[in-house]
Design a protein around this motif. Sequence first.
Motif, PDB file in Angstrom:
ATOM      1  N   VAL A 122       5.062   1.786  -3.745  1.00  0.00           N
ATOM      2  CA  VAL A 122       4.347   1.245  -2.585  1.00  0.00           C
ATOM      3  C   VAL A 122       5.337   0.868  -1.486  1.00  0.00           C
ATOM      4  CG1 VAL A 122       2.879  -0.620  -1.764  1.00  0.00           C
ATOM      5  CG2 VAL A 122       2.412   0.441  -3.985  1.00  0.00           C
ATOM      6  N   GLY A 125       6.691   3.939   0.076  1.00  0.00           N
ATOM      7  CA  GLY A 125       5.717   4.523   0.985  1.00  0.00           C
ATOM      8  C   GLY A 125       5.701   3.823   2.330  1.00  0.00           C
ATOM      9  N   VAL A 126       5.785   2.495   2.306  1.00  0.00           N
ATOM     10  CA  VAL A 126       5.783   1.726   3.558  1.00  0.00           C
ATOM     11  C   VAL A 126       7.042   2.051   4.375  1.00  0.00           C
ATOM     12  CG1 VAL A 126       5.888  -0.588   4.540  1.00  0.00           C
ATOM     13  CG2 VAL A 126       4.371  -0.125   2.611  1.00  0.00           C
ATOM     14  N   ARG A 129       6.799   5.531   5.867  1.00  0.00           N
ATOM     15  CA  ARG A 129       5.802   5.620   6.949  1.00  0.00           C
ATOM     16  C   ARG A 129       6.453   5.279   8.285  1.00  0.00           C
ATOM     17  NH1 ARG A 129      -0.064   3.112   6.131  1.00  0.00           N
ATOM     18  NH2 ARG A 129      -0.175   4.009   8.223  1.00  0.00           N
ATOM     19  N   ASP A 240       0.743   6.575  -6.058  1.00  0.00           N
ATOM     20  CA  ASP A 240       1.132   5.508  -5.138  1.00  0.00           C
ATOM     21  C   ASP A 240       1.566   6.012  -3.773  1.00  0.00           C
ATOM     22  OD1 ASP A 240       1.970   5.260  -8.017  1.00  0.00           O
ATOM     23  OD2 ASP A 240       1.904   3.130  -7.512  1.00  0.00           O
ATOM     24  N   TYR A 243      -1.337   7.531  -1.811  1.00  0.00           N
ATOM     25  CA  TYR A 243      -2.321   6.509  -1.430  1.00  0.00           C
ATOM     26  C   TYR A 243      -1.815   5.663  -0.263  1.00  0.00           C
ATOM     27  CZ  TYR A 243      -5.440   2.476  -1.851  1.00  0.00           C
ATOM     28  OH  TYR A 243      -6.341   1.468  -1.593  1.00  0.00           O
ATOM     29  N   VAL A 244      -0.550   5.266  -0.309  1.00  0.00           N
ATOM     30  CA  VAL A 244      -0.005   4.382   0.722  1.00  0.00           C
ATOM     31  C   VAL A 244       0.227   5.127   2.032  1.00  0.00           C
ATOM     32  CG1 VAL A 244       2.006   2.978   1.363  1.00  0.00           C
ATOM     33  CG2 VAL A 244       1.041   2.802  -0.931  1.00  0.00           C
TER      34      VAL A 244
END
Length: 301
Positions: A122, A125-126, A129, A240, A243-244
Amino acid sequence: MAKQLAVARSQKGRSPIYWPAWIWVAPALILDLTFFIYPLLYTVYLSFLDKNSIEFVGLRNYQRIFTNATMLEVLKNNLIWLVLATILTVGLGLIIAVMVDRVKVESVVKSALFLPMAISFVAAGVIWRFVYKFDPAGQTQTGLLNAITTLFGGQPHAWLQDPNISNFMLIIVYTWMWAGFCMVILSAALKGIPDEIIEAAKIDGASRFVMFWRITIPMIQGTMAVVVTTMIINILKIFDVVYVMTGGNFKTDVVALEFYNQLFTFSNYGQSSALAVILLITIIPVMYINVRRMKAEEAMR
Protein backbone atom coordinates in the motif's frame (compact mmCIF):
# COMPACT_ATOMS: atom_id res chain seq x y z
CA MET A 1 1.89 -67.96 27.70
CA ALA A 2 0.80 -68.99 24.21
CA LYS A 3 -1.99 -66.42 24.32
CA GLN A 4 0.46 -63.65 25.27
CA LEU A 5 2.77 -64.63 22.40
CA ALA A 6 -0.15 -64.51 19.96
CA VAL A 7 -1.11 -61.01 21.14
CA ALA A 8 2.51 -59.89 20.87
CA ARG A 9 2.74 -61.23 17.32
CA SER A 10 -0.51 -59.52 16.32
CA GLN A 11 0.77 -56.20 17.61
CA LYS A 12 4.22 -56.59 16.05
CA GLY A 13 4.94 -53.92 13.42
CA ARG A 14 2.20 -51.58 14.61
CA SER A 15 3.21 -48.04 15.43
CA PRO A 16 2.43 -47.11 19.03
CA ILE A 17 -0.14 -44.39 19.59
CA TYR A 18 1.35 -41.45 21.44
CA TRP A 19 -1.68 -39.70 22.90
CA PRO A 20 0.37 -36.87 24.43
CA ALA A 21 1.59 -36.01 20.91
CA TRP A 22 -2.00 -35.81 19.64
CA ILE A 23 -2.86 -33.50 22.52
CA TRP A 24 -0.15 -31.10 21.39
CA VAL A 25 -1.17 -31.37 17.72
CA ALA A 26 -4.91 -31.05 18.37
CA PRO A 27 -5.03 -27.22 18.73
CA ALA A 28 -3.24 -26.77 15.39
CA LEU A 29 -5.57 -29.26 13.71
CA ILE A 30 -8.64 -27.55 15.12
CA LEU A 31 -7.43 -24.14 13.93
CA ASP A 32 -6.59 -25.61 10.50
CA LEU A 33 -10.03 -27.18 10.15
CA THR A 34 -11.81 -24.07 11.41
CA PHE A 35 -9.96 -21.38 9.48
CA PHE A 36 -8.77 -23.24 6.37
CA ILE A 37 -10.52 -26.51 5.51
CA TYR A 38 -14.07 -25.41 6.38
CA PRO A 39 -13.81 -22.00 4.60
CA LEU A 40 -12.28 -23.74 1.58
CA LEU A 41 -15.08 -26.29 1.28
CA TYR A 42 -17.74 -23.66 1.93
CA THR A 43 -16.26 -21.40 -0.76
CA VAL A 44 -16.39 -24.26 -3.27
CA TYR A 45 -20.02 -24.86 -2.27
CA LEU A 46 -20.92 -21.17 -2.71
CA SER A 47 -19.34 -21.12 -6.18
CA PHE A 48 -22.14 -23.39 -7.43
CA LEU A 49 -24.89 -21.09 -6.12
CA ASP A 50 -26.34 -17.85 -7.46
CA LYS A 51 -25.53 -14.30 -6.42
CA ASN A 52 -27.51 -14.55 -3.18
CA SER A 53 -26.41 -18.11 -2.36
CA ILE A 54 -29.97 -19.42 -2.68
CA GLU A 55 -30.39 -21.15 -6.02
CA PHE A 56 -28.08 -23.86 -7.38
CA VAL A 57 -26.66 -22.74 -10.75
CA GLY A 58 -24.04 -25.43 -11.36
CA LEU A 59 -21.06 -24.28 -13.41
CA ARG A 60 -22.66 -21.04 -14.55
CA ASN A 61 -20.32 -18.87 -12.47
CA TYR A 62 -17.29 -20.65 -13.89
CA GLN A 63 -18.70 -20.43 -17.41
CA ARG A 64 -19.03 -16.66 -17.07
CA ILE A 65 -15.37 -16.37 -16.04
CA PHE A 66 -14.23 -17.95 -19.31
CA THR A 67 -16.82 -16.40 -21.64
CA ASN A 68 -17.50 -12.87 -20.36
CA ALA A 69 -15.34 -10.21 -22.06
CA THR A 70 -14.61 -8.40 -18.79
CA MET A 71 -13.56 -11.59 -17.04
CA LEU A 72 -11.38 -12.64 -19.97
CA GLU A 73 -9.59 -9.30 -19.73
CA VAL A 74 -9.01 -9.96 -16.04
CA LEU A 75 -7.48 -13.36 -16.84
CA LYS A 76 -5.34 -11.79 -19.58
CA ASN A 77 -4.02 -9.19 -17.16
CA ASN A 78 -3.10 -11.89 -14.66
CA LEU A 79 -1.24 -13.74 -17.41
CA ILE A 80 0.67 -10.58 -18.34
CA TRP A 81 1.59 -10.11 -14.70
CA LEU A 82 2.62 -13.75 -14.36
CA VAL A 83 5.00 -13.67 -17.33
CA LEU A 84 6.51 -10.19 -17.13
CA ALA A 85 6.71 -9.76 -13.36
CA THR A 86 8.30 -13.18 -12.88
CA ILE A 87 10.89 -12.59 -15.60
CA LEU A 88 11.73 -9.09 -14.37
CA THR A 89 11.98 -9.85 -10.65
CA VAL A 90 13.95 -13.09 -10.96
CA GLY A 91 15.98 -11.93 -13.96
CA LEU A 92 17.02 -8.61 -12.44
CA GLY A 93 17.63 -10.25 -9.07
CA LEU A 94 19.96 -12.80 -10.68
CA ILE A 95 21.81 -10.26 -12.82
CA ILE A 96 22.40 -7.90 -9.89
CA ALA A 97 23.45 -10.77 -7.60
CA VAL A 98 26.06 -11.90 -10.15
CA MET A 99 27.30 -8.36 -10.84
CA VAL A 100 27.81 -7.34 -7.20
CA ASP A 101 29.11 -10.73 -6.02
CA ARG A 102 32.39 -10.25 -4.12
CA VAL A 103 32.79 -6.54 -4.88
CA LYS A 104 33.55 -3.89 -2.28
CA VAL A 105 30.14 -2.18 -2.43
CA GLU A 106 28.19 -5.45 -2.34
CA SER A 107 26.61 -4.87 1.08
CA VAL A 108 25.66 -1.28 0.19
CA VAL A 109 24.01 -2.27 -3.09
CA LYS A 110 22.15 -5.17 -1.49
CA SER A 111 20.87 -3.00 1.35
CA ALA A 112 19.67 -0.30 -1.04
CA LEU A 113 17.86 -2.75 -3.33
CA PHE A 114 16.35 -4.75 -0.47
CA LEU A 115 15.05 -1.61 1.27
CA PRO A 116 11.69 -1.52 -0.61
CA MET A 117 10.80 -4.83 1.07
CA ALA A 118 10.62 -2.94 4.36
CA ILE A 119 7.49 -1.07 3.27
CA SER A 120 4.05 -2.41 2.51
CA PHE A 121 2.46 -2.73 -0.93
CA VAL A 122 0.00 0.00 0.00
CA ALA A 123 2.81 2.41 0.91
CA ALA A 124 4.65 1.51 -2.29
CA GLY A 125 1.49 2.19 -4.28
CA VAL A 126 1.09 5.62 -2.69
CA ILE A 127 4.76 6.48 -3.35
CA TRP A 128 4.58 5.45 -7.00
CA ARG A 129 1.32 7.28 -7.57
CA PHE A 130 3.30 10.46 -6.89
CA VAL A 131 5.99 9.26 -9.29
CA TYR A 132 3.43 8.70 -12.06
CA LYS A 133 1.27 11.74 -11.22
CA PHE A 134 0.00 13.59 -14.28
CA ASP A 135 -0.67 17.30 -14.62
CA PRO A 136 -1.93 18.86 -17.88
CA ALA A 137 0.64 20.25 -20.28
CA GLY A 138 1.69 23.80 -19.42
CA GLN A 139 1.34 23.27 -15.69
CA THR A 140 4.09 22.47 -13.21
CA GLN A 141 4.58 18.73 -13.19
CA THR A 142 4.51 17.47 -9.60
CA GLY A 143 4.96 13.84 -10.67
CA LEU A 144 8.62 12.80 -10.80
CA LEU A 145 8.44 10.89 -14.09
CA ASN A 146 6.58 13.64 -15.94
CA ALA A 147 8.90 16.28 -14.43
CA ILE A 148 11.89 14.42 -15.90
CA THR A 149 10.07 13.94 -19.21
CA THR A 150 9.26 17.64 -19.59
CA LEU A 151 12.77 18.61 -18.45
CA PHE A 152 14.14 16.94 -21.59
CA GLY A 153 11.51 18.50 -23.85
CA GLY A 154 8.91 15.75 -23.80
CA GLN A 155 5.19 16.00 -23.15
CA PRO A 156 3.62 14.86 -19.86
CA HIS A 157 1.83 11.56 -20.08
CA ALA A 158 -0.97 9.98 -18.02
CA TRP A 159 1.00 6.83 -17.27
CA LEU A 160 -1.62 5.08 -15.15
CA GLN A 161 -4.60 6.23 -17.25
CA ASP A 162 -3.26 4.87 -20.53
CA PRO A 163 -4.69 1.33 -20.99
CA ASN A 164 -1.85 0.46 -23.36
CA ILE A 165 0.86 0.78 -20.72
CA SER A 166 -0.94 0.93 -17.35
CA ASN A 167 -0.31 -2.74 -16.56
CA PHE A 168 3.37 -2.39 -17.35
CA MET A 169 3.70 0.65 -15.11
CA LEU A 170 2.19 -1.34 -12.23
CA ILE A 171 4.53 -4.27 -12.92
CA ILE A 172 7.48 -1.86 -12.58
CA VAL A 173 6.32 -1.08 -9.04
CA TYR A 174 6.14 -4.78 -8.17
CA THR A 175 9.59 -5.34 -9.68
CA TRP A 176 10.98 -2.44 -7.65
CA MET A 177 9.75 -4.12 -4.48
CA TRP A 178 10.63 -7.77 -5.11
CA ALA A 179 13.81 -7.71 -7.23
CA GLY A 180 15.81 -7.05 -4.05
CA PHE A 181 14.31 -10.11 -2.38
CA CYS A 182 15.23 -12.30 -5.35
CA MET A 183 18.71 -10.80 -5.41
CA VAL A 184 19.38 -11.60 -1.74
CA ILE A 185 18.22 -15.21 -2.01
CA LEU A 186 20.12 -15.85 -5.26
CA SER A 187 23.21 -14.10 -3.90
CA ALA A 188 23.23 -16.50 -0.95
CA ALA A 189 23.10 -19.39 -3.42
CA LEU A 190 26.03 -17.91 -5.36
CA LYS A 191 28.07 -17.83 -2.17
CA GLY A 192 27.54 -21.59 -1.90
CA ILE A 193 29.29 -22.36 -5.19
CA PRO A 194 32.71 -23.88 -4.29
CA ASP A 195 35.65 -21.67 -5.20
CA GLU A 196 37.46 -24.71 -6.60
CA ILE A 197 34.91 -25.03 -9.41
CA ILE A 198 35.24 -21.34 -10.32
CA GLU A 199 39.04 -21.52 -10.30
CA ALA A 200 39.03 -24.68 -12.41
CA ALA A 201 36.80 -23.03 -15.00
CA LYS A 202 39.09 -19.98 -15.15
CA ILE A 203 42.14 -22.22 -15.64
CA ASP A 204 40.34 -23.99 -18.49
CA GLY A 205 39.86 -20.60 -20.14
CA ALA A 206 36.10 -20.31 -19.68
CA SER A 207 34.73 -16.83 -20.30
CA ARG A 208 32.38 -15.09 -17.87
CA PHE A 209 29.46 -15.79 -20.19
CA VAL A 210 30.28 -19.51 -20.36
CA MET A 211 30.80 -19.67 -16.59
CA PHE A 212 27.42 -18.03 -16.05
CA TRP A 213 25.48 -20.47 -18.24
CA ARG A 214 27.50 -23.65 -17.66
CA ILE A 215 28.41 -23.30 -13.97
CA THR A 216 26.44 -20.61 -12.15
CA ILE A 217 22.95 -21.43 -13.45
CA PRO A 218 23.21 -25.25 -12.99
CA MET A 219 24.69 -24.84 -9.49
CA ILE A 220 21.88 -22.57 -8.24
CA GLN A 221 18.94 -23.99 -10.19
CA GLY A 222 17.36 -25.38 -7.01
CA THR A 223 17.34 -21.97 -5.39
CA MET A 224 16.10 -20.38 -8.61
CA ALA A 225 13.18 -22.82 -8.66
CA VAL A 226 12.23 -21.76 -5.13
CA VAL A 227 12.45 -18.05 -6.02
CA VAL A 228 10.43 -18.49 -9.22
CA THR A 229 7.78 -20.48 -7.36
CA THR A 230 7.53 -17.80 -4.68
CA MET A 231 7.17 -15.07 -7.28
CA ILE A 232 4.51 -16.99 -9.23
CA ILE A 233 2.40 -17.55 -6.12
CA ASN A 234 2.70 -13.89 -5.06
CA ILE A 235 1.92 -12.60 -8.54
CA LEU A 236 -1.15 -14.79 -8.96
CA LYS A 237 -2.52 -13.20 -5.78
CA ILE A 238 -1.51 -9.62 -6.65
CA PHE A 239 -4.00 -7.15 -5.24
CA ASP A 240 -2.58 -4.27 -3.19
CA VAL A 241 -0.64 -2.39 -5.86
CA VAL A 242 -3.50 -2.53 -8.37
CA TYR A 243 -6.13 -1.57 -5.79
CA VAL A 244 -4.19 1.44 -4.48
CA MET A 245 -2.88 2.81 -7.79
CA THR A 246 -5.72 2.27 -10.28
CA GLY A 247 -8.52 0.44 -8.48
CA GLY A 248 -8.67 -1.94 -11.43
CA ASN A 249 -9.60 0.84 -13.87
CA PHE A 250 -7.95 1.49 -17.25
CA LYS A 251 -7.82 -2.25 -18.03
CA THR A 252 -5.69 -3.16 -15.01
CA ASP A 253 -8.15 -5.41 -13.17
CA VAL A 254 -6.77 -8.74 -11.91
CA VAL A 255 -8.36 -11.88 -10.44
CA ALA A 256 -7.81 -11.04 -6.77
CA LEU A 257 -9.17 -7.51 -7.21
CA GLU A 258 -12.17 -8.73 -9.23
CA PHE A 259 -12.89 -11.27 -6.48
CA TYR A 260 -12.83 -8.42 -3.95
CA ASN A 261 -15.15 -6.26 -6.07
CA GLN A 262 -17.61 -9.07 -6.74
CA LEU A 263 -17.82 -9.87 -3.04
CA PHE A 264 -17.75 -6.48 -1.31
CA THR A 265 -18.99 -4.11 -4.03
CA PHE A 266 -21.59 -6.19 -5.88
CA SER A 267 -22.36 -8.75 -3.12
CA ASN A 268 -22.14 -11.52 -5.71
CA TYR A 269 -21.15 -14.44 -3.50
CA GLY A 270 -21.37 -17.05 -6.23
CA GLN A 271 -19.13 -15.25 -8.74
CA SER A 272 -16.61 -14.16 -6.12
CA SER A 273 -16.36 -17.70 -4.75
CA ALA A 274 -15.80 -19.07 -8.26
CA LEU A 275 -12.95 -16.59 -8.78
CA ALA A 276 -11.40 -17.62 -5.47
CA VAL A 277 -11.60 -21.29 -6.45
CA ILE A 278 -10.02 -20.56 -9.84
CA LEU A 279 -7.18 -18.77 -8.07
CA LEU A 280 -6.69 -21.71 -5.72
CA ILE A 281 -6.72 -24.25 -8.57
CA THR A 282 -4.09 -22.18 -10.38
CA ILE A 283 -1.78 -22.05 -7.37
CA ILE A 284 -2.05 -25.73 -6.35
CA PRO A 285 0.03 -27.15 -9.27
CA VAL A 286 2.81 -24.66 -8.55
CA MET A 287 2.87 -25.70 -4.90
CA TYR A 288 2.78 -29.38 -5.85
CA ILE A 289 5.73 -29.06 -8.25
CA ASN A 290 7.74 -27.18 -5.65
CA VAL A 291 7.05 -29.79 -2.94
CA ARG A 292 8.05 -32.64 -5.29
CA ARG A 293 11.24 -30.84 -6.20
CA MET A 294 12.13 -30.30 -2.54
CA LYS A 295 11.51 -33.98 -1.77
CA ALA A 296 13.69 -35.01 -4.73
CA GLU A 297 16.52 -32.79 -3.47
CA GLU A 298 16.25 -34.25 0.03
CA ALA A 299 16.38 -37.78 -1.38
CA MET A 300 19.60 -36.96 -3.25
CA ARG A 301 21.38 -35.77 -0.09
